[in-house]
Design a protein around this motif. Structure first.
Motif, mmCIF file in Angstrom:
data_model
loop_
_atom_site.group_PDB
_atom_site.id
_atom_site.type_symbol
_atom_site.label_atom_id
_atom_site.label_comp_id
_atom_site.label_asym_id
_atom_site.label_seq_id
_atom_site.Cartn_x
_atom_site.Cartn_y
_atom_site.Cartn_z
ATOM 1 N N GLU A 116 -0.114 -3.803 -5.601
ATOM 2 C CA GLU A 116 0.465 -4.074 -4.317
ATOM 3 C C GLU A 116 0.969 -3.011 -4.008
ATOM 4 O OE1 GLU A 116 -0.654 -5.684 -1.566
ATOM 5 O OE2 GLU A 116 -2.670 -7.508 -2.495
ATOM 6 N N GLU A 117 2.191 -2.270 -4.951
ATOM 7 C CA GLU A 117 2.955 -1.007 -4.397
ATOM 8 C C GLU A 117 2.354 -0.031 -4.108
ATOM 9 O OE1 GLU A 117 3.291 -1.781 -8.474
ATOM 10 O OE2 GLU A 117 3.378 -3.087 -7.205
ATOM 11 N N MET A 140 1.504 4.405 3.711
ATOM 12 C CA MET A 140 2.987 4.480 4.174
ATOM 13 C C MET A 140 3.069 6.877 4.165
ATOM 14 S SD MET A 140 6.411 4.980 5.369
ATOM 15 C CE MET A 140 6.786 3.141 5.470
ATOM 16 N N THR A 200 5.944 -3.649 4.859
ATOM 17 C CA THR A 200 5.812 -2.720 5.264
ATOM 18 C C THR A 200 5.914 -1.368 5.557
ATOM 19 O OG1 THR A 200 3.268 -1.752 4.418
ATOM 20 C CG2 THR A 200 4.971 -2.319 2.822
ATOM 21 N N THR A 217 4.285 0.045 8.258
ATOM 22 C CA THR A 217 3.369 0.375 8.718
ATOM 23 C C THR A 217 2.024 -0.125 9.286
ATOM 24 O OG1 THR A 217 1.970 -0.353 6.395
ATOM 25 C CG2 THR A 217 3.592 1.616 5.731
ATOM 26 N N SER A 266 0.940 0.448 -0.684
ATOM 27 C CA SER A 266 2.203 0.328 -0.156
ATOM 28 C C SER A 266 1.869 1.870 0.421
ATOM 29 C CB SER A 266 3.416 -0.461 -0.595
ATOM 30 O OG SER A 266 2.969 -1.957 -0.632
ATOM 31 N N LEU A 290 -0.946 -6.257 4.179
ATOM 32 C CA LEU A 290 0.761 -5.401 3.367
ATOM 33 C C LEU A 290 0.729 -4.956 4.233
ATOM 34 C CD1 LEU A 290 1.435 -4.483 0.489
ATOM 35 C CD2 LEU A 290 -0.530 -2.073 1.232
ATOM 36 N N ARG A 291 0.612 -3.853 5.209
ATOM 37 C CA ARG A 291 0.623 -3.563 6.178
ATOM 38 C C ARG A 291 2.268 -3.990 6.870
ATOM 39 N NH1 ARG A 291 -3.896 -3.110 9.705
ATOM 40 N NH2 ARG A 291 -2.243 -1.733 11.509
#
Length: 429
Positions: free
Chosen positions: A38-39, A46, A174, A176, A42, A170-171
């Motif tokens: 996930e990171e 970005m 984060t 994004t 991410s 996720l967006r």
């Protein structure tokens, strides 16, 4: 052993480079399978937000998202398939009258929709205020309803573009969400996988939209149309105003009631105008001449669209004759002075409705069916001192102060009137 690594893909985009088709295919697939953390995704999201993607990259990213799951097979429907997508706004209940209207004119409308998040309303949340109505249908049910009724509004099936479902969440956490290539690929991966023949996009512009400026909305519209054209899908985008909320209501049951008014040949002028305009675009996109027997205006006037609405709601377990939920508390805001209402800010109204319980901050949050805002005047109309201006509906009156706070500065009487035209531009491939 893969020839790619997540770090190398991230670094390429971080440094402003272009991702190869193979790199895009790999990273989307690996992320869907859990092989990219996930990171790491991410960081890539970005980098895409900051450095963008070209048309080829965006089209390939969309293709990879589609390939992460199944495609709907709607060949058995036996009618041209027309769909519409809105980028979201306040009071945007257009899908509700539009789907049965287009079906009444001879197309089939597979409208796979979502839920609201933040200040924008969700189509499924609105329909779930109808007693008994259910959003979840499997593919066989979707096909059967399209054949028998002509229109279906339901949740996306779990196997349709699963990469998008994972990346969308996720967006959201984060920062994004605003990345145009990721917005465009998210929308189009689901629509292309859905198997529609023609797609009309309603790209909102203004304070209540995700795209606040015409330039940003145009960038998104052009990206969407480009992806659709690349994939052989007849695609048209309209830029439409969202500086003022649509219609007279924002909220779930409130918007359903207003949609039924439109189907009955009444309703607010802006909602009727946009519904008819989008209906004509959808019909034309699938080769149906929107005049004569297929004229949407005639289908509204003679009751055919209402008949399809009732059949569509009933087919999904809803009772079209049931009373809609009503809020336990209604707080009225009155006009403090006499004059012309010069501004009613869509974002302020949307946040107020959200705070009253009509929306959610997280996907798992519940919503109140009856919560929302009703406005009794639109910009350009005269209001009298002491006249009701806004009604705030909620089942939890302790939410009212926060809603009133959201509305502070959100409307103006006697100022300079500046309202965007309802339709700003039309973009096609």
């Amino acid at each position: 052993m893969s020839s790619f690594s997540a770090v190398d893909v991230i670094a390429t985009k971080r440094d402003g480079g272009e991702l190869s088709d193979a790199a895009i295919d790999w990273v989307v697939d690996a992320y869907t399978r859990g092989a990219v953390a996930e990171e790491q995704m991410s960081a890539l999201a970005m980098a895409i937000l900051l450095n963008g993607m070209g048309a080829r990259e965006t089209a390939r990213w969309t293709r990879a998202m589609i390939s992460s799951g199944d495609r709907l097979d709607l060949a058995a429907v036996g009618k041209p398939l027309a769909d519409k997508h809105s980028t979201g706004g306040v009071g945007d209940k257009i899908t509700l009258p539009l789907a049965p209207l287009v079906a009444a004119c001879g197309a089939a409308v597979p409208q796979l929709s979502g839920r609201g998040l933040g200040h924008t309303g969700g189509t499924l949340d609105k329909l779930e205020s109808i007693p008994g109505w259910r959003a979840g249908l499997d593919t066989d049910e979707i096909v059967a309803q399209l054949r028998e009724v002509g229109a279906v509004i339901c949740a996306t099936t779990p196997t349709l573009a699963p990469a998008d479902r994972k990346l969308y969440a996720l967006r959201d956490v984060t920062g994004t969400v605003e990345a145009v290539p990721l917005i465009a690929s998210s929308i189009m991966s689901k629509k292309i996988a859905e198997g529609t023949d023609g797609l009309v996009l309603d790209v909102k512009v203004g304070s209540g939209a995700f795209m606040k400026t015409e330039a940003r909305a145009r960038e998104l519209a052009e990206a969407l149309v480009s992806i659709g054209t690349e994939h052989g899908l007849r695609t048209v985008a309209l830029l439409t105003a969202m500086d003022t909320p649509l219609g007279n209501t924002a909220g779930n049951a409130l918007e359903v009631a207003e949609s039924v008014e439109v189907l009955a040949g009444e309703g607010p002028a802006d909602v009727v105008e946009l519904t008819l305009l989008l209906a004509r675009e959808m019909l034309a996109a699938v080769g149906i001449d929107p005049t004569g027997a297929a004229d949407p205006e005639r289908a509204l006037a003679d009751g055919r669209a209402m008949d399809v609405w009732r059949a569509m709601i009933s087919a999904q377990g809803g009772d079209p004759d049931a009373a809609l939920p009503a809020a336990r508390e209604v707080h009225t805001v009155v006009a403090p002075t006499t004059g012309v209402l010069s501004r009613l800010d869509a974002y302020a109204v949307g946040v107020a409705a959200w705070r009253l319980g009509a929306g959610r901050a997280r996907k798992e949050d519940p919503v109140q069916a009856a919560a929302g805002v009703v406005w009794h005047a639109r910009p350009g109309e005269m209001v009298l001192r002491g006249q009701p201006l806004l009604d705030l509906h909620t089942d939890t009156p302790e939410r009212i102060p926060a809603a009133l706070e959201a509305l502070e500065g959100g409307w103006e009487i006697g100022g300079e009137l500046a309202v965007l035209p309802l339709v700003i531009d039309r973009i096609s491939g």
